[in-house]
Design a protein around this motif. Structure first.
Motif, mmCIF file in Angstrom:
data_model
loop_
_atom_site.group_PDB
_atom_site.id
_atom_site.type_symbol
_atom_site.label_atom_id
_atom_site.label_comp_id
_atom_site.label_asym_id
_atom_site.label_seq_id
_atom_site.Cartn_x
_atom_site.Cartn_y
_atom_site.Cartn_z
ATOM 1 N N VAL A 451 0.885 -1.056 0.044
ATOM 2 C CA VAL A 451 0.065 0.155 0.027
ATOM 3 C C VAL A 451 0.807 1.256 0.081
ATOM 4 O O VAL A 451 0.687 2.345 -0.798
ATOM 5 N N TYR A 452 2.030 1.119 1.006
ATOM 6 C CA TYR A 452 2.905 2.291 0.810
ATOM 7 C C TYR A 452 3.427 2.637 -0.434
ATOM 8 O O TYR A 452 3.588 3.612 -0.998
ATOM 9 N N LEU A 453 4.000 1.401 -1.099
ATOM 10 C CA LEU A 453 4.765 1.774 -2.473
ATOM 11 C C LEU A 453 3.924 2.030 -3.436
ATOM 12 O O LEU A 453 4.325 2.850 -4.648
ATOM 13 N N ASP A 454 2.429 1.901 -3.391
ATOM 14 C CA ASP A 454 1.521 2.519 -4.256
ATOM 15 C C ASP A 454 1.044 3.872 -4.274
ATOM 16 O O ASP A 454 0.365 4.432 -4.924
ATOM 17 N N ARG A 455 1.711 4.595 -3.151
ATOM 18 C CA ARG A 455 1.156 6.039 -2.845
ATOM 19 C C ARG A 455 1.040 6.878 -3.975
ATOM 20 O O ARG A 455 0.306 7.787 -4.091
ATOM 21 N N PHE A 456 2.470 6.820 -4.884
ATOM 22 C CA PHE A 456 2.485 7.699 -6.001
ATOM 23 C C PHE A 456 1.104 7.572 -6.948
ATOM 24 O O PHE A 456 0.923 8.818 -7.866
ATOM 25 N N LEU A 457 0.583 6.512 -6.883
ATOM 26 C CA LEU A 457 -0.616 6.358 -8.080
ATOM 27 C C LEU A 457 -1.691 7.168 -7.524
ATOM 28 O O LEU A 457 -2.789 6.781 -8.325
ATOM 29 N N ASN A 458 -1.816 7.648 -6.058
ATOM 30 C CA ASN A 458 -2.847 8.582 -5.820
ATOM 31 C C ASN A 458 -2.721 9.870 -5.721
ATOM 32 O O ASN A 458 -3.052 10.906 -5.013
ATOM 33 N N THR A 459 -1.729 10.328 -6.769
ATOM 34 C CA THR A 459 -1.085 11.794 -6.779
ATOM 35 C C THR A 459 -1.332 12.280 -8.158
ATOM 36 O O THR A 459 -0.834 11.794 -9.132
ATOM 37 N N PRO A 460 -2.359 13.105 -7.969
ATOM 38 C CA PRO A 460 -3.475 13.505 -6.988
ATOM 39 C C PRO A 460 -4.441 12.485 -6.680
ATOM 40 O O PRO A 460 -4.649 11.683 -8.082
ATOM 41 N N PRO A 461 -5.081 12.296 -5.636
ATOM 42 C CA PRO A 461 -5.870 11.133 -5.705
ATOM 43 C C PRO A 461 -7.342 11.608 -6.278
ATOM 44 O O PRO A 461 -7.719 12.644 -6.156
ATOM 45 N N ALA A 462 -7.820 10.701 -6.711
ATOM 46 C CA ALA A 462 -9.329 10.734 -7.382
ATOM 47 C C ALA A 462 -10.236 10.942 -6.170
ATOM 48 O O ALA A 462 -10.161 10.310 -5.398
ATOM 49 N N PRO A 463 -10.871 11.870 -6.166
ATOM 50 C CA PRO A 463 -12.041 12.090 -5.218
ATOM 51 C C PRO A 463 -13.281 11.142 -4.893
ATOM 52 O O PRO A 463 -13.516 10.520 -6.004
ATOM 53 N N ILE A 464 -13.158 10.416 -3.732
ATOM 54 C CA ILE A 464 -14.333 9.468 -3.313
ATOM 55 C C ILE A 464 -15.388 10.334 -2.942
ATOM 56 O O ILE A 464 -15.598 10.973 -1.780
ATOM 57 N N PRO A 465 -16.681 10.032 -3.687
ATOM 58 C CA PRO A 465 -17.910 10.924 -2.937
ATOM 59 C C PRO A 465 -18.082 10.505 -1.707
ATOM 60 O O PRO A 465 -17.887 9.308 -1.377
ATOM 61 N N GLU A 466 -18.442 11.538 -0.843
ATOM 62 C CA GLU A 466 -18.732 11.284 0.356
ATOM 63 C C GLU A 466 -20.243 11.068 0.454
ATOM 64 O O GLU A 466 -21.034 11.181 -0.294
ATOM 65 N N PRO A 467 -20.589 9.788 1.604
ATOM 66 C CA PRO A 467 -22.047 9.851 1.612
ATOM 67 C C PRO A 467 -23.015 10.787 1.776
ATOM 68 O O PRO A 467 -22.728 11.936 2.556
ATOM 69 N N GLY A 468 -24.201 10.909 0.830
ATOM 70 C CA GLY A 468 -24.930 12.148 0.814
ATOM 71 C C GLY A 468 -24.602 12.831 -0.170
ATOM 72 O O GLY A 468 -25.433 13.940 -0.740
ATOM 73 N N ASP A 469 -23.518 13.163 -0.926
ATOM 74 C CA ASP A 469 -22.955 14.135 -1.819
ATOM 75 C C ASP A 469 -23.635 13.836 -3.119
ATOM 76 O O ASP A 469 -23.774 14.702 -3.864
ATOM 77 N N ASN A 470 -24.245 12.803 -3.277
ATOM 78 C CA ASN A 470 -24.977 12.479 -4.761
ATOM 79 C C ASN A 470 -26.505 11.874 -4.583
ATOM 80 O O ASN A 470 -27.006 11.062 -5.228
#
Length: 607
Positions: A451-470
């Motif tokens: 998980v640590y080694l994969d950190r750059f693949l979340n740069t920038p992170p795609a937003p995860i919709p929060e509950p209620g946002d949609n």
């Protein structure tokens, strides 16, 4: 009109002898009636291969040849010369007063379940897609439980693939795990998907010749485990297999045999980008479907992947610029094959007599860019009483979040980088539910490092919709229709994730979402990783739902929103992953659709 013995008047013998062939229909059955070499023969007019009208074929020297794909049939009995074509049904003939009579409903030599079981074996042996599709459909239509053809395929795949357990058998296990989540027609697709991938994996492969167990069953388990690990470590295939077979033959429990395999699969971190432990887990899950009595034949197929695996402690990414292996060795109490340090932490946790809950910010730590902090947080959790299962749950959620937040500006192949971590973590978690071996903690730590080694693949992170946002108030069926449409458009990744969030916000039924995602997957020519990804996502979402349905309160540092998000993230992640890989040519589903129509007796090709 039928006579009492079931025969129907079909055609004048004189007319038939003049034309050589006639097409008649009796009780809805299309019959091709031939006069050849002073004999009258009747067969079903639909070629069993693709449904082309056999009355338009050629008869010569006792052989009926279909002009569509040149399938050949022995005219008197209907048996094919070409295994890919299947046999054509023949019908009893009688000549009465110059009229040809045909019985369109003869007694079958084999009941449908036996016929399709035989054809399934032929499809596996010859790697025939249409045959495997027709067999999967025919067996389930005949009321056969999916576990029976799965067992046949599992045995075939482990016996006829020298390189052992691989993607095909893993896909078979994945499909068995999700089959109850699918619509009836997609259950047939799922079985067909597993069978055809196993057949393809075995095509052209030499068979696997196994080693026997030791003659004695009186080997101490600790010694047998040590022997097994040593053999795997030095890549001794034969010795490792004899140890494993001895464990099964001597009646060791499923938990003990799992400990044997998990220990060897974690002696080096993240073997073959996580595939080895995932293979181990899928083999055990497959046995849960077909029965533990098959363990002696199935589990030895794991030896080859174990002994030939790539070892991450030999990779520069695990050594440079930070020596991640050294950080792990400090916890393990020696080199990466040790567990003494972990055992001390577990003993401290047991002495604490406390129920562990992840502290505030634990997920953020797992997804941080500080490997020392990640390993320290896990070690502190173990010493505070965290079980391997509880920690695996946290790390798997962190891995799912990496997929859900994968940045599409990265290279396309990097989707598989975050995917591998997720499915590995899922395999670790499932293994912790099977055995309490201390080695499971090593899998947890290894997954966290990935998980640590994969950190750059979340740069920038795609937003995860929060509950209620949609919460649009839309009809949930319309949302699912839109979700399927995203799979028809290339790179509609973020919209797929948003639609899953909208579905939850509009109080959609999670079972309906799984059915839709399953259908979206199985209509495509989905590859190994996409099929894996969906199965792992289903498993993780179901576990989160079970926890919510049990009424479990939010743990330390968690809110109700956090708990709700845990239900969503795995399926948001999988929908994004699927959207990134779809649409495909859908060749496999075209074959499946043809098989459905053929088995129903429908016309495929119009005259």
């Amino acid at each position: 009109m039928a006579s009492e013995d079931g025969f129907h008047a079909a055609v004048s013998l004189a007319d038939l002898e003049e034309t050589g062939r006639e097409l008649v229909s009796i009780d809805g059955t299309p019959l091709a009636v031939f006069s050849h070499e002073d004999e009258v023969r009747a067969v079903n007019n639909r070629c069993p291969h693709m449904g082309f009208p056999l009355v338009e074929g050629t008869v010569d020297d006792g052989i009926l040849t279909c002009h569509w794909h040149h399938a050949r049939f022995e005219l008197s009995c209907g048996d094919t010369f070409d295994p890919w074509a299947d046999d054509v049904q023949t019908y009893p003939i009688e000549i009465r007063d110059g009229t040809v009579y045909v019985n369109p409903n003869p007694a079958r030599e084999l009941p449908p379940e036996d016929h399709w079981a035989t054809r399934l074996e032929a499809g596996l042996e010859e790697n025939l897609r249409l045959v495997t599709a027709k067999s999967a459909i025919g067996l389930l239509d005949a009321g056969v439980d999916y576990r029976e053809p799965m067992a046949t395929t599992l045995e075939f795949g482990t016996r006829y693939r020298e390189s052992g357990w691989g993607p095909g058998l893993t896909i078979l296990g994945c499909m068995a795990n999700v089959i109850d989540d699918l619509e009836a027609i997609d259950r047939k697709r799922a079985l067909y998907t597993g069978v055809r991938h196993v057949a393809n994996d075995c095509a052209g492969e030499p068979p696997r010749f196994g080693q026997p167990s030791f003659s004695t069953e009186n080997v101490d388990f600790g010694r047998l485990k040590s022997w097994f690990r040593d053999c795997v470590d030095v890549r001794d295939r034969d010795g490792a297999e004899r140890c494993l077979r001895t464990a099964v033959a001597s009646g060791r429990s499923e938990s003990e045999v799992a400990e044997l395999l998990v220990s060897a699969a974690t002696d080096h971190p993240y073997l073959s980008t996580g595939h080895v432990l995932d293979f181990v887990n899928k083999a055990f899950e497959s046995l849960e479907h077909v029965g533990w009595e098959a363990a002696d034949e199935i589990l030895p197929s794991l030896i080859e992947p174990l002994v030939s695996a790539d070892r991450s402690d030999e990779r520069s990414s695990w050594r440079q610029p930070v020596d991640l292996v050294a950080i792990l060795e400090d916890v393990y109490g020696g080199d990466v094959t040790e567990t003494s340090g972990l055992e001390e932490l577990v003993a401290a946790g047991a002495a604490a007599e406390a129920t562990w809950s992840p502290p505030a910010g634990f997920q953020e730590t797992l997804r941080s860019d500080d490997p020392d902090a990640i390993v320290d947080a896990l070690a502190d959790a173990v010493s505070a009483g965290a079980t391997a299962e509880a920690l695996a749950d946290e790390v798997t959620y962190a891995a799912a979040t990496r997929v859900a937040q994968f940045g599409t500006a990265n290279e396309f192949s990097d989707w598989n980088t975050v995917h591998h971590t997720f499915t590995y973590a899922n395999a670790v978690q499932q293994s912790t539910r099977r055995t309490d071996a201390v080695e499971c903690y090593r899998g947890v730590f290894d997954a966290a490092i990935s998980v640590y080694l994969d950190r750059f693949l979340n740069t920038p992170p795609a937003p995860i919709p929060e509950p209620g946002d949609n919460d649009t108030g839309r009809d949930t069926e319309a949302i699912l229709d839109d979700l399927l449409e995203t799979f028809d458009t290339e790179d509609d990744v973020n919209e797929a994730g948003r639609l899953v969030a909208e579905f939850y916000d509009c109080d959609g039924d999670p079972d309906a979402l799984r059915r839709t995602l399953g259908h979206g997957l199985l209509r495509e020519d989905a590859g190994f990783h996409t099929l894996q990804n969906l199965e792992a996502a289903f498993r993780q979402a179901e576990l989160a739902e079970e926890r919510a349905n049990d009424g479990e309160d939010a743990r330390d540092g968690e809110s109700t929103i956090d708990l709700e998000q845990r239900r969503r993230v795995p399926l948001i992640a999988s929908a994004r992953y699927m959207a990134a890989h779809f649409p495909t040519r859908r060749e496999a589903d075209q074959t499946f659709s043809i098989a459905v129509r053929l088995n129903r007796g429908e016309t495929i090709h119009e005259a």
